[in-house]
Design a protein around this motif. Structure first.
Motif, mmCIF file in Angstrom:
data_model
loop_
_atom_site.group_PDB
_atom_site.id
_atom_site.type_symbol
_atom_site.label_atom_id
_atom_site.label_comp_id
_atom_site.label_asym_id
_atom_site.label_seq_id
_atom_site.Cartn_x
_atom_site.Cartn_y
_atom_site.Cartn_z
ATOM 1 N N UNK A 269 -6.369 -26.533 16.388
ATOM 2 C CA UNK A 269 -5.521 -27.156 15.336
ATOM 3 C C UNK A 269 -4.555 -26.108 14.809
ATOM 4 N N UNK A 270 -4.199 -24.891 15.414
ATOM 5 C CA UNK A 270 -3.507 -23.867 14.947
ATOM 6 C C UNK A 270 -2.221 -24.121 14.550
ATOM 7 N N UNK A 271 -1.759 -23.544 13.739
ATOM 8 C CA UNK A 271 -0.202 -23.581 13.268
ATOM 9 C C UNK A 271 0.522 -22.416 13.441
ATOM 10 N N UNK A 272 1.822 -22.662 13.439
ATOM 11 C CA UNK A 272 2.843 -21.750 13.631
ATOM 12 C C UNK A 272 2.999 -20.566 12.798
ATOM 13 N N UNK A 273 3.243 -19.494 12.840
ATOM 14 C CA UNK A 273 3.592 -18.438 12.061
ATOM 15 C C UNK A 273 5.149 -18.554 11.374
ATOM 16 N N UNK A 274 5.078 -18.882 10.249
ATOM 17 C CA UNK A 274 6.725 -18.928 9.722
ATOM 18 C C UNK A 274 6.803 -17.791 8.632
ATOM 19 N N UNK A 275 8.130 -17.616 8.293
ATOM 20 C CA UNK A 275 8.597 -16.734 7.386
ATOM 21 C C UNK A 275 9.515 -17.576 6.555
ATOM 22 N N UNK A 276 8.973 -17.565 5.312
ATOM 23 C CA UNK A 276 9.664 -18.308 4.076
ATOM 24 C C UNK A 276 11.129 -17.665 3.603
ATOM 25 N N UNK B 174 14.336 -16.904 21.701
ATOM 26 C CA UNK B 174 13.740 -17.029 20.580
ATOM 27 C C UNK B 174 12.195 -17.304 20.946
ATOM 28 N N UNK B 175 11.401 -16.923 20.036
ATOM 29 C CA UNK B 175 9.897 -17.279 20.395
ATOM 30 C C UNK B 175 9.339 -17.763 19.092
ATOM 31 N N UNK B 176 8.126 -18.274 19.250
ATOM 32 C CA UNK B 176 7.181 -18.885 18.100
ATOM 33 C C UNK B 176 5.743 -18.418 18.474
ATOM 34 N N UNK B 177 5.025 -18.225 17.306
ATOM 35 C CA UNK B 177 3.648 -17.908 17.470
ATOM 36 C C UNK B 177 2.913 -18.839 16.813
ATOM 37 N N UNK B 178 2.024 -19.317 18.022
ATOM 38 C CA UNK B 178 1.049 -20.557 17.186
ATOM 39 C C UNK B 178 -0.534 -19.737 17.257
ATOM 40 N N UNK B 179 -1.003 -19.976 16.234
ATOM 41 C CA UNK B 179 -2.424 -19.690 16.022
ATOM 42 C C UNK B 179 -3.438 -20.045 17.180
ATOM 43 N N UNK B 180 -4.221 -19.304 17.684
ATOM 44 C CA UNK B 180 -5.117 -19.885 18.662
ATOM 45 C C UNK B 180 -6.418 -20.490 18.248
ATOM 46 N N UNK B 181 -6.450 -20.689 16.930
ATOM 47 C CA UNK B 181 -7.536 -21.396 16.329
ATOM 48 C C UNK B 181 -7.448 -22.929 16.558
ATOM 49 N N UNK C 117 -10.650 -10.939 16.909
ATOM 50 C CA UNK C 117 -11.264 -12.481 16.989
ATOM 51 C C UNK C 117 -10.486 -13.466 17.375
ATOM 52 N N UNK C 118 -10.899 -14.756 17.487
ATOM 53 C CA UNK C 118 -10.314 -15.762 17.729
ATOM 54 C C UNK C 118 -8.994 -16.011 16.644
ATOM 55 N N UNK C 119 -9.437 -15.517 15.481
ATOM 56 C CA UNK C 119 -8.646 -15.875 14.373
ATOM 57 C C UNK C 119 -7.394 -14.897 14.203
ATOM 58 N N UNK C 120 -7.426 -13.888 15.055
ATOM 59 C CA UNK C 120 -6.303 -12.813 15.185
ATOM 60 C C UNK C 120 -5.564 -13.232 16.297
ATOM 61 N N UNK D 292 3.617 -17.839 6.025
ATOM 62 C CA UNK D 292 2.817 -19.027 6.078
ATOM 63 C C UNK D 292 2.475 -19.278 7.260
ATOM 64 N N UNK D 293 1.876 -20.227 7.305
ATOM 65 C CA UNK D 293 1.285 -21.218 8.586
ATOM 66 C C UNK D 293 1.832 -22.571 8.495
ATOM 67 N N UNK D 294 2.381 -23.253 9.400
ATOM 68 C CA UNK D 294 2.702 -24.525 9.287
ATOM 69 C C UNK D 294 2.726 -25.214 10.816
ATOM 70 N N UNK D 295 2.244 -26.629 10.732
ATOM 71 C CA UNK D 295 2.487 -27.498 11.990
ATOM 72 C C UNK D 295 3.689 -27.617 12.365
#
Length: 376
Positions: free
Chosen positions: A323-330, A314-321, A300-303, A336-339
């Protein structure tokens, strides 16, 4: 191996085509009810074939009739017929073909051409050593793209009646198909995705228009990079050498490249993907309401995630939801997700020798993984 090019194309597979005898402008067709082959002047569903590569080393391919799923074949005498596909494979070479420079050659007959003989005034398809009247592969699928003008911040569009315009939208009317002409040159044709018979053309007076199934020189283009530091590409007429431009009111052909004739070409999927585990039928999702990353068997859109290039491979992954946030690794490897687009949101892609792609946190060197239940 490091994957530096992350702009994956949006290519239609398997490729579809007409098998066209250009001297008489007829197409090989098949009757879905009995599998018989015949010659046709039409360009409809019965005339469409799919090319399915069986061996990339030898180039051996199956040619499958799109409407009936039957396989194009040649018997021991070179007569053309179709046979039912058996689990996508065949027992012998009768249905194997090699396509070289858009010419179809039979593997079972020492690569003789798929041709046609004149039988009492009618053309009959047959494998033949005659090179004069042979079938050529006329591709009707290709790479799906948006053509946008950086100067006008608009996309080229082909409306419901086939009229060309510029639009602020990035939707179906704005998707075009780039098709290799296949004559050994760099020539391409540009067709509308929503109107697959509408071909982008130009006239000697500089007029730009779409035409139904036009395959002459006025429909051939060359996409090239301009000299110097100019960004974008130029779309040049293969016949006149002039350039496709938009002057703010209409499409025109110009003799030289300026800012109005520079175009950005981007994939029709806008680099949006599901991040799926190769081992498990699971995808990475983002729950906006819970602000959490999760593992899901849905699509779905959330995936969905948009891949953006951030430089230096390098790349970033931004959620398609929205106001989607970026996929981050702590630091502890937690997702987690972050703006904020920070170092924890940067990822490196590498080809896996076993298929698929490794996704590696650039900041912490963690590999994205899934055990079927959760993500790490």
């Amino acid at each position: 191996m490091l994957l530096r090019e992350i702009q994956f194309p949006c290519v239609e597979n398997p490729p579809s085509c007409f098998l066209t005898f250009s001297d008489v402008w007829t197409h090989l067709s098949c009757n879905p009810s009995d599998g018989s082959t015949f010659m046709s002047k039409n360009r409809l569903g019965w005339e469409k074939w799919e090319i399915i590569v069986q061996d990339h080393n030898t180039g051996h391919s199956l040619i499958k009739h799109k409407a009936s799923s039957r396989l194009l074949s040649a018997d021991s005498d070179g007569n053309i017929y179709t046979q039912e596909a058996k689990d996508g494979t065949v027992a012998d070479s009768s249905a194997l073909w090699i396509i070289q420079e858009n010419i179809v050659r039979s593997v079972a007959h020492s690569n003789l051409n798929l041709g046609a003989i004149n039988t009492r005034g009618d053309l009959t398809p047959k494998v033949s050593p005659d090179n004069k009247n042979h079938a050529i592969v006329e591709y009707i699928t290709g790479e799906l793209c948006f053509f946008s003008s950086p100067d006008h911040d608009r996309c080229m569009s082909c409306g419901p009646m086939g009229k060309m315009s510029m639009s602020p939208n990035w939707k179906g009317w704005e998707v075009f198909r780039i098709i290799d002409v296949g004559d050994g040159s760099r020539h391409v044709r540009i067709t509308s995705w929503t109107h697959d018979t509408k071909v982008l053309c130009h006239a000697d007076q500089g007029r730009v228009f779409t035409s139904n199934n036009e395959f002459g020189m006025q429909s051939k283009w060359v996409i090239e990079r301009p000299y110097g530091d100019s960004k974008g590409v130029a779309v040049k007429s293969a016949h006149f050498g002039s350039y496709l431009s938009y002057n703010g009111e209409s499409f025109v052909m110009e003799d030289s490249i300026d800012k109005c004739s520079l175009w950005d070409i981007s994939s029709a999927h806008q680099q949006k993907y599901y991040l799926s585990s190769v081992c498990h039928d699971k995808r990475i999702g983002y729950d906006n309401s819970k602000d959490s990353i999760y593992c899901s068997g849905k699509r779905n859109e959330w995936e969905a995630w948009q891949i953006n290039s951030e430089g230096d491979g390098l790349v970033s992954f931004k959620s398609c939801v929205d106001g989607g946030k970026y996929l981050i690794c702590t630091n502890g490897g937690k997702l987690k997700a972050s703006h904020e687009l920070n170092r924890e949101a940067l990822w490196q892609l590498e080809y896996s020798p076993n298929g698929g792609i490794f996704i590696i946190s650039r900041n912490h060197d963690w590999h994205l993984s899934c055990d079927g239940q959760r993500l790490d």
